[in-house]
Scaffold this active site. Structure first.
Site, short mmCIF file in Angstrom:
data_model
loop_
_atom_site.label_atom_id
_atom_site.label_comp_id
_atom_site.label_asym_id
_atom_site.label_seq_id
_atom_site.Cartn_x
_atom_site.Cartn_y
_atom_site.Cartn_z
N GLY A 1 4.61 3.99 5.57
CA GLY A 1 5.46 3.81 4.39
C GLY A 1 6.22 2.52 4.57
CD GLU A 2 9.17 -1.35 4.23
OE1 GLU A 2 8.08 -1.84 3.89
OE2 GLU A 2 9.78 -1.73 5.25
CB SER A 3 9.70 0.81 9.30
OG SER A 3 9.69 -0.60 9.15
CB CYS B 1 1.49 2.58 9.46
SG CYS B 1 1.39 0.90 8.80
NE ARG C 1 9.22 -4.09 8.57
CZ ARG C 1 9.72 -4.73 7.51
NH1 ARG C 1 10.56 -5.73 7.66
NH2 ARG C 1 9.37 -4.36 6.30
CB ILE D 1 -1.75 -0.37 4.34
CG1 ILE D 1 -3.06 0.33 3.95
CG2 ILE D 1 -1.02 -0.87 3.09
CD1 ILE D 1 -2.86 1.67 3.26
NE ARG D 2 3.35 -3.01 2.71
CZ ARG D 2 4.52 -2.48 3.05
NH1 ARG D 2 5.44 -3.24 3.62
NH2 ARG D 2 4.78 -1.23 2.81
CG HIS E 1 -1.79 4.34 6.49
ND1 HIS E 1 -0.84 5.05 5.81
CD2 HIS E 1 -1.29 3.11 6.67
CE1 HIS E 1 0.21 4.28 5.56
NE2 HIS E 1 -0.04 3.09 6.07
CD GLU F 1 -1.80 8.46 6.04
OE1 GLU F 1 -2.12 8.15 7.21
OE2 GLU F 1 -1.23 7.66 5.26
#
Ligand code: GLN
Length: 200
Positions: free
Chosen positions: A47-49, A79, A108, A136-137, A172, A174
């Site tokens: 997600g976004e840490s 991630c 990051r 992803i990123r 990821h 999942e």
């Protein structure tokens, strides 16, 4: 399953699928310290840490979770989850915290922006066949401490690491219906197949 932000729903589906195969596990979303206290293990999603760090603080979950992890709570960070578990974040936000649970330095977005997302087959220790990984990123692991074991590499760079009961990957797992990494994590937890307790 840490469920403050990010890709937690698909992880919960993976846990449900494993439970349906007979693995004695139950996935529950965790947003509070009280919910965390009910869990025997925790998965932290991508997600976004930076957002997760902020929400961990505002939910008063950061300190109890740090204590639990350092007290031996098995945890699998994927991630953004890997970033949260690291000991040092490069290119992070100045107010962003990490749990210092895995002695790695991560950068990051080291694999580029969203549009530079990619998929690749990885060889992973403990799996017979390659795992299809979606990046992803994704964070890059730039330094590894002494006790950290590299479980998988992409182009010679570590992308999955373990230290004691802490496991992390920069991709990821999942996003495919391949639950082998979730199974690997759950089966590495003593008693996971017999206690039937929850995985947050
Ligand atoms: N770059 C994101 C972060 O800093 C992580 C991306 C992801 O989890 N897919 O949190």
């Amino acid at each position: 399953m840490l469920a403050l932000q990010g890709a937690f729903a698909l992880h919960l589906q993976a846990i449900d699928r494993l439970a349906a195969t007979g693995l004695a596990v139950r996935g529950v979303p965790v947003k509070t310290a009280a919910e965390l206290a009910e869990c025997d293990a925790l998965i932290m999603p991508g997600g976004e840490s930076t957002t997760m760090s902020m929400l961990l603080d505002s939910q008063e979950l950061f300190a109890p979770l740090k204590k639990a992890i350092h007290g031996g709570l098995p945890v699998f960070g994927t991630c953004a989850g890997m970033i949260l578990l690291s000991s040092e974040i490069l290119d992070g936000r100045s107010d962003q915290n990490c749990f210092e649970a895995l002695d790695i330095k991560v950068r990051r977005n080291a694999y580029g922006a969203q549009v530079e997302s990619f998929e690749t087959a990885l060889s992973v220790d403990g799996l017979d066949e390659p795992f299809h990984a979606v990046f992803i990123r994704a964070p890059g692991v730039e330094a590894l401490g002494a006790g950290v074991e590299v479980v998988s590499k992409h182009q010679e760079e570590p992308v999955m690491c373990r230290s004691g009961s802490v496991l992390a990957c920069s991709f990821h797992p999942e996003l495919t219906n391949d639950d082998r990494l979730h199974r690997l994590f759950l089966e590495s937890i003593a008693g996971a197949t017999s206690s039937g307790k929850a995985t947050g």
